[in-house]
Design a protein around this motif. Structure first.
Motif, mmCIF file in Angstrom:
data_model
loop_
_atom_site.group_PDB
_atom_site.id
_atom_site.type_symbol
_atom_site.label_atom_id
_atom_site.label_comp_id
_atom_site.label_asym_id
_atom_site.label_seq_id
_atom_site.Cartn_x
_atom_site.Cartn_y
_atom_site.Cartn_z
ATOM 1 N N ASP A 124 -51.068 -70.255 -7.977
ATOM 2 C CA ASP A 124 -50.966 -69.837 -6.691
ATOM 3 C C ASP A 124 -49.304 -69.436 -6.293
ATOM 4 O O ASP A 124 -49.032 -68.530 -6.016
ATOM 5 C CB ASP A 124 -51.305 -70.728 -5.862
ATOM 6 C CG ASP A 124 -52.913 -70.872 -5.522
ATOM 7 O OD1 ASP A 124 -53.417 -69.931 -6.383
ATOM 8 O OD2 ASP A 124 -53.232 -71.812 -5.061
ATOM 9 N N GLU A 125 -48.686 -70.402 -7.157
ATOM 10 C CA GLU A 125 -47.143 -70.147 -6.940
ATOM 11 C C GLU A 125 -46.538 -68.819 -7.526
ATOM 12 O O GLU A 125 -45.713 -67.875 -7.087
ATOM 13 C CB GLU A 125 -46.284 -71.430 -7.339
ATOM 14 C CG GLU A 125 -46.456 -72.453 -6.435
ATOM 15 C CD GLU A 125 -47.890 -73.325 -6.658
ATOM 16 O OE1 GLU A 125 -48.441 -73.076 -7.588
ATOM 17 O OE2 GLU A 125 -47.933 -73.978 -5.705
ATOM 18 N N ASP B 36 -47.895 -65.890 -5.606
ATOM 19 C CA ASP B 36 -47.178 -65.477 -4.509
ATOM 20 C C ASP B 36 -45.652 -65.101 -4.752
ATOM 21 O O ASP B 36 -45.271 -64.254 -3.891
ATOM 22 C CB ASP B 36 -46.781 -66.944 -3.557
ATOM 23 C CG ASP B 36 -48.265 -67.377 -3.001
ATOM 24 O OD1 ASP B 36 -49.022 -66.353 -2.739
ATOM 25 O OD2 ASP B 36 -48.496 -68.530 -2.838
ATOM 26 N N ARG B 37 -45.197 -65.485 -5.857
ATOM 27 C CA ARG B 37 -43.709 -65.053 -6.230
ATOM 28 C C ARG B 37 -43.755 -63.689 -6.641
ATOM 29 O O ARG B 37 -42.840 -62.847 -6.202
ATOM 30 C CB ARG B 37 -43.331 -65.923 -7.291
ATOM 31 C CG ARG B 37 -41.781 -65.566 -7.517
ATOM 32 C CD ARG B 37 -41.209 -66.645 -8.371
ATOM 33 N NE ARG B 37 -41.783 -67.042 -9.807
ATOM 34 C CZ ARG B 37 -42.610 -68.119 -9.917
ATOM 35 N NH1 ARG B 37 -42.726 -69.101 -8.947
ATOM 36 N NH2 ARG B 37 -43.022 -68.221 -11.098
ATOM 37 N N HIS C 72 -54.646 -61.305 -3.989
ATOM 38 C CA HIS C 72 -54.425 -62.497 -4.913
ATOM 39 C C HIS C 72 -54.968 -62.378 -5.865
ATOM 40 O O HIS C 72 -54.652 -62.796 -7.125
ATOM 41 C CB HIS C 72 -54.345 -63.951 -4.143
ATOM 42 C CG HIS C 72 -53.169 -64.049 -3.189
ATOM 43 N ND1 HIS C 72 -53.071 -63.589 -2.012
ATOM 44 C CD2 HIS C 72 -52.353 -65.274 -3.578
ATOM 45 C CE1 HIS C 72 -51.827 -64.227 -1.433
ATOM 46 N NE2 HIS C 72 -51.340 -65.129 -2.192
#
Length: 334
Positions: A180-181, A184-185, A302
């Motif tokens: 997920d990181e 998001d990045r 996402h």
């Protein structure tokens, strides 16, 4: 999926369609296909007539589709020269046989792998991908028309190919883990990719000189049909036959002339402008429609980014095809 891989897949599918069509044609016109195919001469069941000798088949009258030439089905004539079903089948086999056979083998391997890991494509996944494919076309029905006209693909064939491609992508990224990181990045670092944007649906007529463009513009002002003039006068061979249709273009697309796009952005729907100096000549343009794309948000955003990042890290589709064929012991039987 990378654009070159999409194009490669579509071309191979077209080859499959051509070979299948040839088989259908041969089945329809080849005499005796509904009879036994062994080395014995076929007989008429329930009759006392003599067995038919394939070497003594009488030729039909000129132009009849049952014409024979040395026992081979004649399907076309050019002057005194003939083309047989065997000629057609052989030429298609020579040009497309290897690629078509590989495509069929890959599909069988995809079926096996999908069954082994319980992979499938939902109607929602298909609809979202289809929506991306039809961007730039007036409607979904127009997209299918173009696929039929340019590639000979029916709606069913397009959807079938889409499902196989999506399955292949699932297979490719199945073992790739994107956190997920990371998602998001990427979204934070590339906001421009996910913003709503203006798109312009344009037609153009390209001429060699400004004088010719002005002449075309006068004809349009007098009521001439834009598409007809494009087919008659445009020197852009890629769009002339399609009436000069450029499809939907981002208003800031860097691959198109900036002056042309700036001018198009100020036009009202159905309004024309020109001459505009572009690479290769001078253009007269017409705005067909203006659209605003929607912004992806939330889970859908996402999921799309996660898939994009996974595909970038995974094996290419061609490499995965080779691995699947090896895994399932795919071999060509001579």
């Amino acid at each position: 999926m990378r654009k070159y891989e999409v194009l490669r897949t579509v071309v191979i599918l077209q080859a499959v369609c051509m070979v299948v069509l040839t088989v259908v044609v041969i089945i329809k016109v080849w005499p005796g296909n509904d009879r036994q195919l062994d080395n014995q001469a076929p007989t008429n069941v329930g009759s006392e007539e003599e067995p038919i000798d394939p070497g003594k088949v009488e030729p039909s009258p000129e132009g009849d589709h049952s014409d024979q030439e040395n026992g081979r089905q004649v399907i076309a004539r050019v002057g005194k020269e003939t083309i047989t079903a065997a000629d057609l089948q052989g030429e298609l086999q020579k040009q497309y046989g290897e690629a078509t056979l590989r495509s069929l083998m890959v599909r069988r391997a995809i079926d096996l792998e999908s069954a082994a890991f319980d992979l499938s494509i939902s109607s929602d996944e298909q609809s979202r991908e289809l929506a991306k494919m039809v961007e730039g076309y007036e409607s979904e029905s127009r997209y299918y028309e173009v696929m039929q006209e340019q590639l000979g693909m029916s709606r069913e064939q397009v959807l079938d190919e889409l499902n196989y491609r999506l399955l292949m992508e699932k297979i490719v990224i199945r073992s790739v883990n994107i956190t997920d990181e990371e998602v998001d990045r990427y979204i934070a670092d590339h906001p421009e990719e996910f913003e709503a944007r203006t798109q312009l649906h344009l037609q153009w007529i390209m001429t060699e000189s400004s004088k010719e463009a002005n002449s075309v513009l006068r004809l349009l002002t007098d009521g001439a049909d834009f598409a007809e003039l494009a087919r008659t006068y445009s020197i852009d061979s890629f769009t002339a036959d399609g009436g000069g249709d450029l499809g939907l273009i981002d208003a800031d697309d860097p691959f198109y002339n900036s002056e042309m796009l700036e001018t198009a952005s100020r036009l009202q729907v159905a309004e024309m402008a020109g001459p505009i100096k572009v690479d290769g000549g001078f253009a007269v343009i017409r705005l067909i429609e203006r659209q605003m794309t929607t912004t992806m948000t939330g889970r859908r955003l996402h999921d799309a980014v996660r898939k994009q990042l996974a595909l970038e890290q995974a094996d290419s589709l061609a490499e995965m095809e080779d691995k699947l064929l090896a895994k399932y012991d795919a071999v060509k039987i001579e």
